[in-house]
Motif scaffolding. Sequence first.
Motif, PDB file in Angstrom:
ATOM      1  N   LEU A  65      17.063  32.166  -1.004  1.00  0.00           N
ATOM      2  CA  LEU A  65      18.415  32.715  -1.022  1.00  0.00           C
ATOM      3  C   LEU A  65      18.314  34.216  -1.255  1.00  0.00           C
ATOM      4  CD1 LEU A  65      20.446  30.237  -3.280  1.00  0.00           C
ATOM      5  CD2 LEU A  65      20.957  30.789  -0.911  1.00  0.00           C
ATOM      6  N   PRO A  66      19.209  35.004  -0.663  1.00  0.00           N
ATOM      7  CA  PRO A  66      19.206  36.439  -0.952  1.00  0.00           C
ATOM      8  C   PRO A  66      19.546  36.681  -2.414  1.00  0.00           C
ATOM      9  CG  PRO A  66      21.164  35.820   0.302  1.00  0.00           C
ATOM     10  CD  PRO A  66      20.264  34.631   0.303  1.00  0.00           C
ATOM     11  N   ALA A  67      19.044  37.773  -2.962  1.00  0.00           N
ATOM     12  CA  ALA A  67      19.209  38.064  -4.395  1.00  0.00           C
ATOM     13  C   ALA A  67      20.615  38.586  -4.671  1.00  0.00           C
ATOM     14  CB  ALA A  67      18.159  39.074  -4.835  1.00  0.00           C
ATOM     15  N   ASN A  68      21.593  37.712  -4.537  1.00  0.00           N
ATOM     16  CA  ASN A  68      22.995  38.067  -4.765  1.00  0.00           C
ATOM     17  C   ASN A  68      23.620  37.318  -5.933  1.00  0.00           C
ATOM     18  OD1 ASN A  68      23.134  39.834  -2.520  1.00  0.00           O
ATOM     19  ND2 ASN A  68      23.489  38.114  -1.132  1.00  0.00           N
ATOM     20  N   TYR A  69      22.841  36.479  -6.608  1.00  0.00           N
ATOM     21  CA  TYR A  69      23.372  35.605  -7.636  1.00  0.00           C
ATOM     22  C   TYR A  69      22.628  35.840  -8.950  1.00  0.00           C
ATOM     23  CZ  TYR A  69      24.711  33.526  -3.203  1.00  0.00           C
ATOM     24  OH  TYR A  69      25.186  33.345  -1.925  1.00  0.00           O
ATOM     25  N   THR A  70      23.342  36.280  -9.963  1.00  0.00           N
ATOM     26  CA  THR A  70      22.748  36.654 -11.247  1.00  0.00           C
ATOM     27  C   THR A  70      21.839  35.572 -11.813  1.00  0.00           C
ATOM     28  OG1 THR A  70      24.638  38.048 -11.838  1.00  0.00           O
ATOM     29  CG2 THR A  70      23.256  37.251 -13.646  1.00  0.00           C
ATOM     30  N   PRO A  71      20.518  35.837 -11.914  1.00  0.00           N
ATOM     31  CA  PRO A  71      19.632  34.896 -12.602  1.00  0.00           C
ATOM     32  C   PRO A  71      19.680  35.205 -14.096  1.00  0.00           C
ATOM     33  CG  PRO A  71      18.337  36.659 -11.636  1.00  0.00           C
ATOM     34  CD  PRO A  71      19.774  36.974 -11.332  1.00  0.00           C
ATOM     35  N   PHE A  72      20.062  34.228 -14.891  1.00  0.00           N
ATOM     36  CA  PHE A  72      20.250  34.519 -16.316  1.00  0.00           C
ATOM     37  C   PHE A  72      19.507  33.558 -17.235  1.00  0.00           C
ATOM     38  CE2 PHE A  72      23.611  31.526 -15.300  1.00  0.00           C
ATOM     39  CZ  PHE A  72      23.673  30.692 -16.399  1.00  0.00           C
ATOM     40  N   GLY A  73      18.879  32.528 -16.678  1.00  0.00           N
ATOM     41  CA  GLY A  73      18.224  31.570 -17.563  1.00  0.00           C
ATOM     42  C   GLY A  73      17.075  30.834 -16.904  1.00  0.00           C
ATOM     43  N   THR A  74      16.279  30.184 -17.749  1.00  0.00           N
ATOM     44  CA  THR A  74      15.142  29.387 -17.287  1.00  0.00           C
ATOM     45  C   THR A  74      15.210  28.012 -17.952  1.00  0.00           C
ATOM     46  OG1 THR A  74      13.780  31.378 -17.083  1.00  0.00           O
ATOM     47  CG2 THR A  74      12.636  29.257 -17.087  1.00  0.00           C
ATOM     48  N   ILE A  75      15.048  26.975 -17.155  1.00  0.00           N
ATOM     49  CA  ILE A  75      15.161  25.601 -17.639  1.00  0.00           C
ATOM     50  C   ILE A  75      13.856  25.172 -18.314  1.00  0.00           C
ATOM     51  CG2 ILE A  75      15.660  23.214 -16.966  1.00  0.00           C
ATOM     52  CD1 ILE A  75      16.960  24.445 -14.416  1.00  0.00           C
ATOM     53  N   SER A  76      13.970  24.473 -19.421  1.00  0.00           N
ATOM     54  CA  SER A  76      12.800  23.968 -20.133  1.00  0.00           C
ATOM     55  C   SER A  76      12.095  22.899 -19.299  1.00  0.00           C
ATOM     56  CB  SER A  76      13.217  23.356 -21.475  1.00  0.00           C
ATOM     57  OG  SER A  76      14.021  22.204 -21.259  1.00  0.00           O
ATOM     58  N   GLU A  77      10.845  22.618 -19.672  1.00  0.00           N
ATOM     59  CA  GLU A  77      10.066  21.602 -18.953  1.00  0.00           C
ATOM     60  C   GLU A  77      10.748  20.235 -19.007  1.00  0.00           C
ATOM     61  OE1 GLU A  77       5.547  19.650 -19.009  1.00  0.00           O
ATOM     62  OE2 GLU A  77       6.011  21.418 -20.211  1.00  0.00           O
ATOM     63  N   SER A  78      11.223  19.866 -20.188  1.00  0.00           N
ATOM     64  CA  SER A  78      11.910  18.580 -20.308  1.00  0.00           C
ATOM     65  C   SER A  78      13.215  18.578 -19.524  1.00  0.00           C
ATOM     66  CB  SER A  78      12.181  18.260 -21.779  1.00  0.00           C
ATOM     67  OG  SER A  78      12.990  19.270 -22.380  1.00  0.00           O
ATOM     68  N   GLY A  79      13.878  19.723 -19.495  1.00  0.00           N
ATOM     69  CA  GLY A  79      15.109  19.839 -18.724  1.00  0.00           C
ATOM     70  C   GLY A  79      14.865  19.695 -17.231  1.00  0.00           C
ATOM     71  N   MET A  80      13.719  20.191 -16.749  1.00  0.00           N
ATOM     72  CA  MET A  80      13.374  20.059 -15.337  1.00  0.00           C
ATOM     73  C   MET A  80      13.178  18.590 -14.964  1.00  0.00           C
ATOM     74  SD  MET A  80      13.469  22.808 -13.551  1.00  0.00           S
ATOM     75  CE  MET A  80      12.480  22.341 -12.119  1.00  0.00           C
ATOM     76  N   LYS A  81      12.635  17.800 -15.867  1.00  0.00           N
ATOM     77  CA  LYS A  81      12.459  16.375 -15.588  1.00  0.00           C
ATOM     78  C   LYS A  81      13.819  15.702 -15.401  1.00  0.00           C
ATOM     79  CE  LYS A  81       8.046  15.895 -18.056  1.00  0.00           C
ATOM     80  NZ  LYS A  81       7.351  15.258 -19.206  1.00  0.00           N
ATOM     81  N   VAL A  82      14.781  16.087 -16.239  1.00  0.00           N
ATOM     82  CA  VAL A  82      16.133  15.551 -16.110  1.00  0.00           C
ATOM     83  C   VAL A  82      16.741  15.978 -14.776  1.00  0.00           C
ATOM     84  CG1 VAL A  82      18.472  15.606 -17.059  1.00  0.00           C
ATOM     85  CG2 VAL A  82      16.494  15.483 -18.595  1.00  0.00           C
ATOM     86  N   LEU A  83      16.581  17.246 -14.444  1.00  0.00           N
ATOM     87  CA  LEU A  83      17.153  17.789 -13.219  1.00  0.00           C
ATOM     88  C   LEU A  83      16.569  17.104 -11.985  1.00  0.00           C
ATOM     89  CD1 LEU A  83      19.079  19.902 -12.085  1.00  0.00           C
ATOM     90  CD2 LEU A  83      17.225  21.587 -12.215  1.00  0.00           C
TER      91      LEU A  83
END
Length: 280
Positions: A231-249
Amino acid sequence: MVTQEQRRRQLAREKFLRQQQRRTSARRKAHARNAVIASVLGVIVVGSVVSYATGVFKKDDDDKSNAAAEASPSASAPSKAPDPCDKAAAGKVKSLTYKKEPAITIDKSADYTMKLQTTCGAIDIDMPASKAPHTVNSFSFLVGKGYLDHTKCHRLTTNGIYVLQCGDPQGTGMGGPGYTIPDENLKDKRLKGDVYPAGTVAMANQYNAQTKEGRDSGGSQFFLVYQDSQLPANYTPFGTISESGMKVLKKIAAAGESTGQGDGTPNATVVIDKATVTKS
């Protein structure tokens, strides 16, 4: 030579960007229409009309007919996968709108953690305030008011880009807090090559890349990236998901979406039972 897979991804991205442009146009028409209604009646529009007029930051469907078509599986769509999530906690979404962005009260030098306690499991998001102070402050404010509690994550995209979208109290892709916040951190090194890497959390907005209009239009809607997405860099990146959170996602993503076409309501019933923001 461009491979078939590369061409498929390119077409998917182009479709995504065209959708954003149509949404921007629809939002402008809605704002104009509601402004006329308000002036004729001579009163402040309240209730559902206010929610519609002040919260259209990223409409997920071009119009009501398209929304119905996209929300219903087509005849050729595969059957839904089993819902991997639990029943939502008792409670109702709060109807909250604000006239202006809240004053910044967070510590800009600190890291914050936003915990989304969802029906599918906990998703922790690390938010460095120094990179996106307005965004982090806004979520700290909204979450403190219970704004995200009992809201649904209303959109899952599984083709071309790979994201789960949340943050809309209406659950339609049209809701917002009544104010907007500026774009931030668009030169983040993680976005090299116009790729939002897996684990990124970024703001939805109404920017139109063709007209260059719609900057600084973030509200409350955000998307969680479960697989590298171009995606073009037009959307504010403000956070990073934890490892356990990625499993849920990824569990949510694996259940698929409602249309069978790669962009629709998650088959998993993803509800944010409770959200909190704490200083790390």
